[in-house]
Design an enzyme around this catalytic site. Structure first.
Site, PDB file in Angstrom:
ATOM      1  N   ARG A   1      49.329  37.514  39.054  1.00  0.00           N
ATOM      2  CA  ARG A   1      48.155  38.309  38.707  1.00  0.00           C
ATOM      3  C   ARG A   1      48.553  39.698  38.189  1.00  0.00           C
ATOM      4  NH1 ARG A   1      42.555  37.769  38.902  1.00  0.00           N
ATOM      5  NH2 ARG A   1      42.417  35.770  39.959  1.00  0.00           N
TER       6      ARG A   1
ATOM      7  N   GLU B   1      36.721  41.840  44.222  1.00  0.00           N
ATOM      8  CA  GLU B   1      37.927  42.625  43.991  1.00  0.00           C
ATOM      9  C   GLU B   1      37.820  43.696  42.909  1.00  0.00           C
ATOM     10  OE1 GLU B   1      39.915  38.756  43.759  1.00  0.00           O
ATOM     11  OE2 GLU B   1      41.619  39.681  44.747  1.00  0.00           O
TER      12      GLU B   1
HETATM   13 MO1  MOS Z   1      42.079  37.948  48.221  1.00  0.00          MO
HETATM   14  S1  MOS Z   1      43.413  39.434  47.816  1.00  0.00           S
HETATM   15  O1  MOS Z   1      42.214  37.050  46.753  1.00  0.00           O
HETATM   16  O2  MOS Z   1      42.533  37.161  49.641  1.00  0.00           O
END
Ligand code: MOS
Length: 767
Positions: A304, A705
């Site tokens: 990522r 996120e």
């Molecule tokens: Mo999350 S950092 O995709 O558990």
């Protein structure tokens, strides 16, 4: 709609691992962690600990009935040390006793001798010594080698980000209860019930149907419980399996901080080239990820970082190289953003380096290079971009020119306080980068009284995913939300779950729930059509009333459900959803890995006290691409939390391991996290409302996120403020920008007069 947990949370009635009523005869475990980061165990003396009243058994690697292995991606992580220790905090033994106090006290009586071996804590040193978790990965687009010649300006530098402690409010833990015929039920505080099930099965040496994992909810995960809940679950399950007694282990805070991995620290080198119009023509970056002592999720996190290495920008010639470096820190792991933030920090540092050298605002370069619809990411996917839309909207509604003028005026009128400004665009891909993980299941039951039960693979960890899934069902059936209950996440009801991670939980599990509910509704409508002698196509349920061609029929939801039951029609459905479209070819490092991207832009203003080096975040103003938000309260909550967590990572959370690999910042007295006073005085969130088609659940884009990365703007706003006071300061790109680093930068000069004479009139050219 309010978060469905808000009432029980407020009253303290929500059930977490530690709230599960304990069965009679339950025993309690405690791990003995290695005090040495790297070495060979020469002696392990358990005698004194075993003599303590109440100590039942002390498990070491030789007591493991299956395999001593919990590595998920790569089998390189023993559950209990077998001759060697690889990090400080590595479990060596597991004491089981009649009370948690006795178990903890007994660990202090264990005597271990370790012959130390050399310790590596620096990822670059590990890479030089060939200590790599996986071979390096390289993403390439265009040709950087020939592009440099076309660049008017080229800048090189380094950028480092430190790790981050998850500090979920609920620490790690598990409670294992033996069942008949050697089965085990495990209550675990995990984001990944199936990962726990697999790890437990491997350690016990039993097939997966012997192990049931159940999760009610977590008091936060943030990635820290995606892979690292396995250890405690496997230890408790092993003890329960062997002793035939329930065994529980709930870590205390210092145990948790010392034994678990964190966000990966990264150290990177960049080279950026721009043409005379300030278009970025070429970008090369080499990233060194500090993976810690075992793979854990590091290879996926590394991936990522590659995917997000160009953030929201289109750069025609890129070459990104990433190394996952084995050190002797606890294995680092998932943390909100999952490597993305680390990659994005470097490109933002490269842009800042260029801007500072050229005497223009970073925002000029940022805006000039935003990715547009149709532009290609270095991994081959074409953007459907909202980058420009978010940038335009946030700079217009807040009048960036006015903000800039206010900031300049403030700085002109103040010698001790300086304000700094940064814009932070964010682009984050939604989907697990490992394509097979993008699947989910839902099991929906409509009971004969009309109430509804839903199970999915989603784990509720405060992010509101259960609320969203409940909304999906209420929307499909058009019933009162009070008629719907979200059940615990249980591997007996829902198999082969993907972790609740990658921001994709509501999308994946919500879509599966949508499919299951839609199928049951179809059957119910067929029943209604038959009974009312109407065409099923004109039957509709609205607020629990049945309509045919818009006319009330007098039938209620309840009557319809009971009729269907009496007619022996199935009122249950198990559905499976797999994200369409996505694919990725690892041999070419190209494909279409993401269902869609989430975009946004933040304007961040920081104010620095230039006498003391302390600072405040004045405001974070955001335009965020939600698609069409299905729950604005939940989504705003996620953004506010993400921003503050991102600011914490970038400005104050300073993880310190000493050269021997011992965690020095091992408690909240030495590891500073944001509190209410460090929250920006203003967080303003505007929605970029679009009704464009996308693969999100009810077009409501993932939100978990992406907002964390607005916090990166806090670093650059601080940097800007410091440079307003001391334009000559040479400031390394090294986050977090703690007050100590701010103070050092404020007065970093060979010539003290330079600082004193810092021009209050230095031109700020933001905009
Ligand atoms: Mo999350 S950092 O995709 O558990």
């Amino acid at each position: 709609m309010k978060n469905i947990d808000s009432a029980t949370h407020t009253r303290g009635e929500s059930i977490y691992l530690d709230d599960i009523p304990i069965l009679n005869g339950t025993l309690f475990g405690c791990a003995y962690p290695s005090a040495v980061a790297h070495g060979v165990i020469t002696k392990l003396d358990l005698a004194a600990a075993l003599q303590m009243d109440g100590v039942i058994k002390i498990f070491t690697c030789s007591d493991i009935t299956g395999e001593n292995q919990i590595g998920g991606i790569i089998p390189d992580e023993p559950l209990l040390a077998d001759g060697h220790v690889h990090f400080c905090g590595m479990p060596v033994a597991f004491v089981v006793a009649t009370t948690p106090e006795i178990a903890r006290a007994a660990t202090k009586k264990i005597l271990v001798s370790i012959d130390p071996l050399p310790v590596i804590t620096d990822p670059r040193e590990a890479q030089r010594k060939g200590e790599l978790i996986v071979p390096p990965r390289v993403f390439k687009m265009g040709d950087t080698d020939s592009a440099w010649a076309a660049c008017e300006y080229i800048f090189e530098g380094s950028a480092d980000t430190n790790g981050q402690e998850h500090l979920y409010i609920e620490t790690q833990g598990a409670y294992a209860v033996p069942q008949e015929n050697n089965a085990v039920r495990v209550y675990s505080s995990t984001q990944a019930p199936t990962a726990v099930q697999r790890a437990v099965c491997k350690v016990l040496g039993v097939p997966m149907h012997q192990v049931e994992v159940d999760v009610t909810r977590l008091g936060g995960g943030f990635g820290g419980k995606e892979d690292q809940a396995n250890t405690w679950a496997a230890l408790c399950a092993l003890a329960a399996f062997v002793l035939k007694k329930p065994v529980k282990y709930s870590l205390d805070r210092i145990e948790d901080m010392a034994m678990t991995g964190k966000r990966h620290p990264y150290s990177s080198d960049f080279k950026i080239g721009l043409d005379k119009n300030l278009k970025i023509q070429a970008y090369e970056v080499t990233m060194y990820q500090n993976a810690g002592a075992a793979a854990d999720l590091s290879p996926a996190v590394l991936e990522r970082s590659l995917f997000h290495s160009t953030n929201s920008y289109f750069i025609p010639n890129t070459k990104v190289t990433a190394y996952s470096c084995r050190t002797h820190l606890p294995p680092n792991t998932a943390f909100r953003g999952f490597g993305g933030p680390q990659g994005m920090f470097v490109i933002e540092a490269a842009i800042a380096a260029a801007a500072e050298s050229l005497g223009v605002a970073a925002a000029v370069i940022q805006k000039n290079n935003l990715i547009q619809t149709g532009d290609e990411f270095p991994y081959g996917q074409k953007a459907v971009s909202e980058a420009v839309a978010c940038w335009e909207k946030v700079t217009q509604i807040h009048n960036l020119d006015a903000i800039k003028k206010e900031t300049d005026d403030f700085n002109a009128g103040n010698t001790i306080y300086k304000k700094g400004l940064a814009l932070m665009p964010v682009c984050f891909g939604i989907s697990f980068t490992k394509t097979p993980m993008n699947q989910a299941r839902a099991l929906v039951h409509v009971y004969s009284d009309g109430s509804i039960s839903i199970s999915t693979g989603a784990v509720e960890m405060g992010q509101g995913v259960n609320t969203k899934i409940l909304q999906v069902a209420a929307h499909v059936f058009s019933v009162d939300p009070a008629k719907i209950r979200l059940q615990t996440t249980n591997t007996g009801r829902i198999a082969n779950t993907s972790p609740s991670a990658a921001s994709a939980t509501a999308d994946l599990n919500g879509k599966a729930a949508l499919m299951a509910c839609t199928e049951i509704l179809k059957r119910l409508k067929a029943v209604a059509a038959e009974e009312l002698k109407q065409d099923a196509g004109i039957i509709e349920i609205k607020n629990e009333e049945l309509f045919a061609a818009g006319k009330a029929t007098g039938w209620t939801w309840q009557k319809l459900v009971m009729t269907a039951f009496l007619k022996r029609v199935s009122l249950s459905e198990h559905a499976h959803y797999a994200t369409p479209v996505i694919h990725f070819d690892l041999t070419k490092e190209k494909g279409h890995p993401f269902a869609y991207h989430v975009y946004g832009t933040a304007i961040v203003i920081a104010k620095v006290d230039c006498l003391r080096g302390i600072y405040e975040m004045e405001s974070v103003k955001v335009v965020h691409d939600f698609g069409a938000s299905m729950n604005t309260a939940v989504d705003k909550g996620q953004i506010e939390g993400g921003i503050v967590q991102g600011i914490g990572w970038m400005t104050m959370e300073e993880l310190v391991y000493d050269a021997s690999g011992v965690l020095r910042s091992n408690a909240l007295s030495t590891y500073k996290v944001p509190d209410i006073y460090s929250v920006p005085k203003e967080i303003d969130i505007h929605f970029l409302d679009t009704d464009k088609d996308n693969l999100a659940i009810l077009r409501s884009k993932a939100v978990g996120e992406p907002p964390l990365m607005y916090g990166i703007g806090a670093y650059f706003a601080l940097r800007d403020a410091v440079r307003k006071f001391n334009p000559a300061a040479v400031i390394p790109f090294s986050a977090p920008m703690t007050p100590e680093k701010v103070l050092t930068a404020l007065y970093h000069t060979k010539n003290k007069e330079t600082a004193a004479a810092a021009s209050p009139n230095e031109k700020s050219v933001y905009g």
